[in-house]
Design a protein around this motif. Structure first.
Motif, PDB file in Angstrom:
ATOM      1  N   THR A 236       0.835  -1.199   0.000  1.00 42.39           N
ATOM      2  CA  THR A 236       0.000   0.000   0.000  1.00 42.39           C
ATOM      3  C   THR A 236       0.875   1.257   0.000  1.00 42.39           C
ATOM      4  O   THR A 236       0.690   2.170  -0.813  1.00 42.39           O
ATOM      5  CB  THR A 236      -0.916   0.009   1.239  1.00 42.39           C
ATOM      6  OG1 THR A 236      -1.656  -1.213   1.252  1.00 42.39           O
ATOM      7  CG2 THR A 236      -1.881   1.181   1.203  1.00 42.39           C
ATOM      8  N   ALA A 237       1.846   1.264   0.888  1.00 40.70           N
ATOM      9  CA  ALA A 237       2.739   2.422   0.973  1.00 40.70           C
ATOM     10  C   ALA A 237       3.506   2.618  -0.331  1.00 40.70           C
ATOM     11  O   ALA A 237       3.612   3.737  -0.852  1.00 40.70           O
ATOM     12  CB  ALA A 237       3.718   2.231   2.139  1.00 40.70           C
ATOM     13  N   LEU A 239       2.855   1.627  -3.460  1.00 41.36           N
ATOM     14  CA  LEU A 239       2.068   2.054  -4.624  1.00 41.36           C
ATOM     15  C   LEU A 239       1.497   3.454  -4.442  1.00 41.36           C
ATOM     16  O   LEU A 239       1.224   4.152  -5.416  1.00 41.36           O
ATOM     17  CB  LEU A 239       0.937   1.056  -4.893  1.00 41.36           C
ATOM     18  CG  LEU A 239       1.397  -0.301  -5.436  1.00 41.36           C
ATOM     19  CD1 LEU A 239       0.208  -1.205  -5.695  1.00 41.36           C
ATOM     20  CD2 LEU A 239       2.222  -0.126  -6.707  1.00 41.36           C
ATOM     21  N   THR A 240       1.319   3.836  -3.200  1.00 43.70           N
ATOM     22  CA  THR A 240       0.842   5.187  -2.959  1.00 43.70           C
ATOM     23  C   THR A 240       1.935   6.197  -3.297  1.00 43.70           C
ATOM     24  O   THR A 240       1.700   7.202  -3.965  1.00 43.70           O
ATOM     25  CB  THR A 240       0.426   5.337  -1.484  1.00 43.70           C
ATOM     26  OG1 THR A 240      -0.512   4.304  -1.174  1.00 43.70           O
ATOM     27  CG2 THR A 240      -0.218   6.694  -1.238  1.00 43.70           C
ATOM     28  N   ARG A 241       3.137   5.885  -2.848  1.00 42.67           N
ATOM     29  CA  ARG A 241       4.244   6.813  -3.093  1.00 42.67           C
ATOM     30  C   ARG A 241       4.745   6.763  -4.535  1.00 42.67           C
ATOM     31  O   ARG A 241       5.199   7.758  -5.077  1.00 42.67           O
ATOM     32  CB  ARG A 241       5.403   6.490  -2.142  1.00 42.67           C
ATOM     33  CG  ARG A 241       5.104   6.783  -0.681  1.00 42.67           C
ATOM     34  CD  ARG A 241       6.385   7.052   0.091  1.00 42.67           C
ATOM     35  NE  ARG A 241       7.301   5.924   0.027  1.00 42.67           N
ATOM     36  CZ  ARG A 241       7.495   5.059   1.019  1.00 42.67           C
ATOM     37  NH1 ARG A 241       6.855   5.206   2.153  1.00 42.67           N
ATOM     38  NH2 ARG A 241       8.346   4.075   0.882  1.00 42.67           N
ATOM     39  N   HIS A 242       4.696   5.556  -5.111  1.00 46.54           N
ATOM     40  CA  HIS A 242       5.222   5.393  -6.473  1.00 46.54           C
ATOM     41  C   HIS A 242       4.217   4.639  -7.325  1.00 46.54           C
ATOM     42  O   HIS A 242       4.362   3.439  -7.561  1.00 46.54           O
ATOM     43  CB  HIS A 242       6.549   4.635  -6.440  1.00 46.54           C
ATOM     44  CG  HIS A 242       7.571   5.282  -5.557  1.00 46.54           C
ATOM     45  ND1 HIS A 242       8.389   6.303  -5.991  1.00 46.54           N
ATOM     46  CD2 HIS A 242       7.888   5.075  -4.256  1.00 46.54           C
ATOM     47  CE1 HIS A 242       9.181   6.690  -5.006  1.00 46.54           C
ATOM     48  NE2 HIS A 242       8.897   5.962  -3.935  1.00 46.54           N
ATOM     49  N   PRO A 243       3.202   5.342  -7.810  1.00 39.04           N
ATOM     50  CA  PRO A 243       2.113   4.670  -8.532  1.00 39.04           C
ATOM     51  C   PRO A 243       2.581   3.979  -9.807  1.00 39.04           C
ATOM     52  O   PRO A 243       1.884   3.130 -10.339  1.00 39.04           O
ATOM     53  CB  PRO A 243       1.158   5.819  -8.865  1.00 39.04           C
ATOM     54  CG  PRO A 243       1.540   6.937  -7.938  1.00 39.04           C
ATOM     55  CD  PRO A 243       3.001   6.796  -7.710  1.00 39.04           C
ATOM     56  N   LEU A 266      -5.916  -1.656  -4.495  1.00 38.73           N
ATOM     57  CA  LEU A 266      -5.656  -0.368  -5.143  1.00 38.73           C
ATOM     58  C   LEU A 266      -5.967  -0.418  -6.633  1.00 38.73           C
ATOM     59  O   LEU A 266      -5.565   0.464  -7.396  1.00 38.73           O
ATOM     60  CB  LEU A 266      -4.196   0.035  -4.917  1.00 38.73           C
ATOM     61  CG  LEU A 266      -3.845   0.374  -3.463  1.00 38.73           C
ATOM     62  CD1 LEU A 266      -2.355   0.578  -3.296  1.00 38.73           C
ATOM     63  CD2 LEU A 266      -4.618   1.624  -3.015  1.00 38.73           C
ATOM     64  N   ARG A 268      -4.922  -2.543  -8.922  1.00 34.44           N
ATOM     65  CA  ARG A 268      -3.889  -3.021  -9.850  1.00 34.44           C
ATOM     66  C   ARG A 268      -4.169  -4.464 -10.250  1.00 34.44           C
ATOM     67  O   ARG A 268      -4.526  -5.291  -9.415  1.00 34.44           O
ATOM     68  CB  ARG A 268      -2.509  -2.973  -9.196  1.00 34.44           C
ATOM     69  CG  ARG A 268      -2.068  -1.603  -8.745  1.00 34.44           C
ATOM     70  CD  ARG A 268      -1.971  -0.634  -9.920  1.00 34.44           C
ATOM     71  NE  ARG A 268      -1.039   0.441  -9.633  1.00 34.44           N
ATOM     72  CZ  ARG A 268      -1.295   1.450  -8.815  1.00 34.44           C
ATOM     73  NH1 ARG A 268      -2.436   1.529  -8.173  1.00 34.44           N
ATOM     74  NH2 ARG A 268      -0.382   2.400  -8.635  1.00 34.44           N
TER      75      ARG A 268
END
Lengths: 339, 339
Positions: A236-237, A239-243, A266, A268
DNA sequence: CTTTCCAGTTCACTGGTTACA
DNA sequence: TTGTAACCAGTGAACTGGAAA
């Protein structure tokens, strides 16, 4: 309630011979008349006599016993390794004496080794993974113990014998594979950074990226604690920071399971949007959704090799290498749907 | 290479006292002058003296050691149980001596018990699940061994002590829950039918259906071997033969994982079309897709209770019950997405 | 006649502890 | 407060008496 155990003297008395003669029968010594042997053997069987290991070990000075120190048996890796050790040790005629640590930090190995020495173990397998400084005591202090120790999952140290999987190569294999699948922005969800295994896997990640002339960005590393829950949080962290991450190497299968769940949450698709590779190849990973590409490590073999190495030392079959003896088990890539 | 171990006599000689006095210091006997005690203790620490368990056990006739027989350590259940045993035993000051069986069938328990008797174990934990007739020997033949044995996962037998999870109740809980979710045609994917645990879980399935006045159709039972692969095959067979099944109780989480995969492959949505409940509550099951409703069994507790029961027997704290002593651990329903 | 072999015994010893002095 | 002697369950080494080489 309990009878006293049957002793060699009782057998001897009943057979009308000396204890020594019975001892010879038990140990298959030749200098016993066939007739006498049969008579004594019959009495032994009938009375259910079992020679005392304690007395024998006391006299011989060796007990055919191996002490094993374990940690984290709730995790897949450590418990499989212990199973491998017990299996191989029993096979080789050794008795295993397991000790469980409840924390990785080893304040005084003296106490643990001391307990093993009280039990007259012939050697020790230290199956506690290297975490933080928990093996620093081994640096120079092992010879003081005057008992052979084989370490499982420890970085190479002068004069010490260790068995481990080539985690760095495993990491490289995982990332090489992701690159081959066309991924260019590859994240790393790692186990606790304290663990040497985790560091090595991270090193493999780095080396592979370097070899493929891809940039290395430490922000793409997220740390977990090997649990599925931590894998979920880490993904989660990440993909949030580096989509735009399109591939992730995860330090073990449990975390990979959680990571996949998070990625799905998310929105994906796996592997189309994000390809995932795990580490361990636990039996369940072939049935995850999607089935998990992973690095297989043969932990049974790690255990049996450790027993084998100890056995060789105990029999004086090996000259210890001043650089440290190292048995490295090769990992293996298992490709499935997640990549 | 190795020095001989430091003995009590050496310490005594160095301190200029008799071995007996050193023994008193080691065992905290009061009848030693404070000054003498300090002098001797200093020598003990400096020389690294560790009293020999072997010699002590030999003399005392008890060794504070527990023999444990295990089987199937590759599976989640058995390995967690062993971990629980080792943990609690170490905690209580016992040393554990594990033996691994490579097949469930126990042709001659005499050989295994004999080995333990050679090692002077005080008691035995038989952690081999009841499979087929592999515990029939215990029926009447245990007293002959003249050593206390606690059995893990065995049906109740006269005069024997056992610890197990209430599998039947677990099965009932699982099926009750499926019924409460409105399911009417509920299948059972079970572990090998030889296993007593499997039989009990099936019995729970039957009882629950009966209680809810639902028909019992043995064709809705498919047998697996506890592996995820077998769960996949079983679900495929079940849904092919009975397309209208709307709920399935699966004998363990691994098989449930495979079963879910199979159901999805056949186009079923979970839980909408088919609700699934597993058994074990392994840590990963909270991260399956969908997350798995399951019956939690506290295997750590099974292990520690077994140690506790043995400890009580060894201390003569309990009168053995002629009906057989039984410690039953209650299962617990954990509801998640799959139902 | 000496040497070797055989089948078995005796004694000392392993590392401690208990009972008694 | 401390020492002595016996003992736990075995085994290695030295030894015995007689037969075979």
């Amino acid at each position: 309630m309990r009878n006293r155990r049957v002793t060699i003297v009782e057998i001897a008395r009943e057979a009308g011979v000396s204890a020594q003669t019975v001892s010879r029968v038990v140990n298959g010594n030749v200098n016993v008349a066939e007739e006498t042997r049969l008579r004594i053997q019959e009495i032994i069987d009938r009375r259910g006599y079992h020679p005392s290991r304690l007395a024998r070990s006391l006299l011989r000075g060796s007990s055919n016993t191996i002490g094993v120190v374990s940690f984290g048996l709730g995790l897949y890796g450590p418990s499989q390794t212990l199973a491998g050790i017990v299996h191989e040790a029993n096979h080789q005629g050794y008795t295993v004496l397991p000790q469980m640590l409840t924390e990785a930090e080893t304040r005084n190995p003296q106490r643990i080794v001391g307990q093993f020495i009280e039990s007259h173990v012939d050697g020790i397998i230290w199956a506690v993974p290297e975490i933080g400084g928990n093996l620093d005591w081994a640096e120079d202090g092992v010879s003081e113990f005057d008992i052979p120790i084989v370490f499982i999952t420890m970085r190479r140290r002068p004069g010490l014998t260790g068995v481990h999987v080539d985690n760095c190569r495993g990491g490289r294999m995982a990332v090489d594979h992701l690159v081959a699948r066309g991924r260019r922005k590859i994240g790393l969800i790692n186990g606790s950074h304290d663990w040497w295994e985790a560091k090595e896997r991270a090193q493999g990640w780095r080396e592979s990226l370097t070899n493929h002339a891809l940039p290395i960005d430490d922000n793409l590393i997220v740390e977990g604690d090997w649990s599925a829950a931590s894998g979920e949080a880490a993904m989660t962290a990440l993909l949030t920071r580096h989509p735009d991450v399109d591939g992730v190497f995860v330090g073990n299968d449990s975390m990979a399971l959680g990571a996949i769940k998070a990625a799905r949450a998310l929105g994906r698709r796996i592997p189309n949007d994000v390809a995932v590779v795990g580490f361990d190849n636990m039996p369940e990973s072939a049935f995850f959704h999607p089935t998990l590409t992973t690095i297989h490590q043969d932990l049974d073999r790690v255990g049996s090799q450790a027993v084998g190495a100890l056995h060789a030392i105990l029999n004086g079959a090996v000259e210890p290498n001043p650089d440290g003896d190292e048995i490295v088990i090769g990992p293996r890539l298992v490709v499935r749907e997640s990549s």
